[in-house]
Design a protein around this motif. Structure first.
Motif, PDB file in Angstrom:
ATOM      1  N   ASN A  98      -0.698   6.020  -1.201  1.00  0.00           N
ATOM      2  CA  ASN A  98       0.258   6.717  -0.358  1.00  0.00           C
ATOM      3  C   ASN A  98       0.092   8.215  -0.497  1.00  0.00           C
ATOM      4  O   ASN A  98      -0.102   8.722  -1.596  1.00  0.00           O
ATOM      5  N   SER A 135       0.322   5.518   4.409  1.00  0.00           N
ATOM      6  CA  SER A 135      -0.443   4.637   3.524  1.00  0.00           C
ATOM      7  C   SER A 135      -1.894   4.655   3.959  1.00  0.00           C
ATOM      8  O   SER A 135      -2.188   4.595   5.154  1.00  0.00           O
ATOM      9  N   SER A 195       6.416   4.198  -1.772  1.00  0.00           N
ATOM     10  CA  SER A 195       6.197   5.385  -0.964  1.00  0.00           C
ATOM     11  C   SER A 195       7.491   6.130  -0.686  1.00  0.00           C
ATOM     12  O   SER A 195       8.583   5.610  -0.779  1.00  0.00           O
TER      13      SER A 195
END
Ligand SMILES: Nc1ncnc2c1ncn2[C@@H]1O[C@H](COP(=O)(O)OP(=O)(O)OP(=O)(O)O)[C@@H](O)[C@H]1O
Ligand SMILES: [Mg+2]
Length: 378
Positions: A170, A106, A148
């Motif tokens: 992400n 991230s 994600s």
């Protein structure tokens, strides 16, 4: 599907695209598969394809998985090129997924494009169990609202991994061992081939097997050594998992349970599969043990995904040579609450009509090689 990867350190993608002819080379654990395609009037046409068993190059039976020295792989590549009449000398090569690590990181949303590579490289260090200098990184920015990717093989620590905040973006990161890349460079060089690019096999397979599916789909690659599970959404990999069981395990069990040579067991497996052999009544049960194991592992992955993302997987696509096991589809239909489909990658290329039936059955085995060639033509 577009190739989702931008290259960070240019070891994986050397050059790609902008060509009229392409050959994909999939060095699987039990056999090498090659597919050559050409672009004619904007459409990909099948030129030729071929496969060669690797077992005999290591004094083993065909169907056995191998870990051959480079010279032997080179010999096999030269032979399969000769047999199938491949002319192209710039190959797109697959790299086994076991030589890589796939995960998401991230990142703050305000990151500049120019800083991306550095920041991803720094972030990736948290995930990679070896020095960062030993791997090559590729990355791809996932759409903002997507959850994600999660590598199900890893224990993840919530504090530094999965974040769903819209303030973050992400990136899917693929770290590939440099050793593996060097090995494949040597293979190419000694085979007198140039390298168009290297690609982790699951991405090639996804390209070959998917049309425009939007909801999450599970792609199962039944290989000789491993069964590879990829959950794909919007054409992108979201979760990957390896099951350490494959077609060779099934054949080995048949061979030892029935006290017959491996080659005979391999033949029997392909001829009867789960439909059963009237002479060897136990065959179905022997195979079933492995399929039940694979499907129960698969179910855990599915349940995990569905719980985590609150999404249902309605479709399962089969690929890899082991997908051709007779009766597999029927067993799968009773196991999964989802539509079961056999991948048909050759439907993406034009080919003579008389080949259509055979190409449909060959598809699962050649998916990776075709997926590589398709990317090269993009
Ligand atoms: N008709 C069939 N029925 C059952 N199994 C089959 C059939 N055809 C091929 N297989 C099995 O498929 C496996 C080979 O598949 P594939 O070529 O996809 O593997 P691979 O790419 O060499 O292995 P991996 O991907 O694990 O490295 C072998 O175990 C073979 O016995
Ligand atoms: Mg394979």
């Amino acid at each position: 599907m577009d190739n989702p990867f931008k290259t960070l350190f240019s070891k994986i993608s050397i050059f790609s695209g902008g060509t009229d002819s392409a050959v994909g080379i999939d060095i699987g654990s039990s056999s090498i598969k090659v597919v050559e395609i050409k672009k004619k009037n904007g459409k990909a046409m099948l030129e030729t394809y071929g496969a060669i068993a690797l077992g005999p190059y290591g004094a083993l039976d065909a169907g056995r998985t191998t870990n051959l020295p480079i010279e032997k792989i080179v010999e096999a590549i030269k032979e399969v090129f000769k047999q199938s009449g491949v002319e192209n000398t710039v190959g797109a090569f697959s790299i086994p997924v076991r030589s890589s690590l796939i995960f998401t990181v991230s990142l703050p949303i305000q990151i500049k494009e120019t800083e991306m590579a550095n920041i991803i490289s720094t972030e990736a260090r948290k995930y990679i169990p070896v020095p960062i200098t030993e791997v090559s990184l590729d990355y791809f920015i996932l759409p903002k609202k997507e959850d994600s990717f999660e590598d199900m093989n890893r224990e993840t620590d919530d504090s530094n991994t999965i974040q769903k905040s819209v303030e973050k973006i992400n990136a899917l990161v693929v770290a590939t061992q440099n050793d593996a890349i060097s090995k494949y460079h040597s293979i190419a060089r000694q085979s007198l081939l140039d390298v168009a690019f290297f690609e982790i096999e699951v991405f090639s397979s996804i390209r070959a097997n998917f049309e425009h599916e939007l909801s999450p789909v599970l792609l199962i690659d039944f290989g000789a050594s491993y069964t590879k599970l990829s959950i794909v959404e919007f054409g992108m990999l979201k979760t990957y998992h390896t099951i350490d069981r494959g077609g060779e395990d099934i054949t080995s069990s048949i061979s030892s349970s029935l006290s017959i040579p491996f080659s005979e067991a391999e033949k029997m497996k392909k001829e009867f599969g789960l439909f059963g052999n009237p002479v060897e009544k136990s065959l179905t049960d022997i195979i079933r043990i492995h399929i039940d194991y694979i499907f129960s592992e698969t179910n855990s992955v599915l349940i995990g995904y569905e719980k985590k993302y609150n999404r249902t997987i309605n479709k399962v696509i089969f690929t890899g040579g082991g997908a051709l096991l007779k009766g597999l589809r029927e067993v799968a239909a009773s196991n999964f609450q989802a539509e079961i489909e056999m991948g048909h990658p050759f439907s993406k290329v034009n080919a003579p009509a008389f080949l259509s039936k055979v190409l449909e059955t060959m598809g699962p085995e050649f998916a990776v090689a075709l997926g590589l060639a398709l990317r090269r033509l993009e």
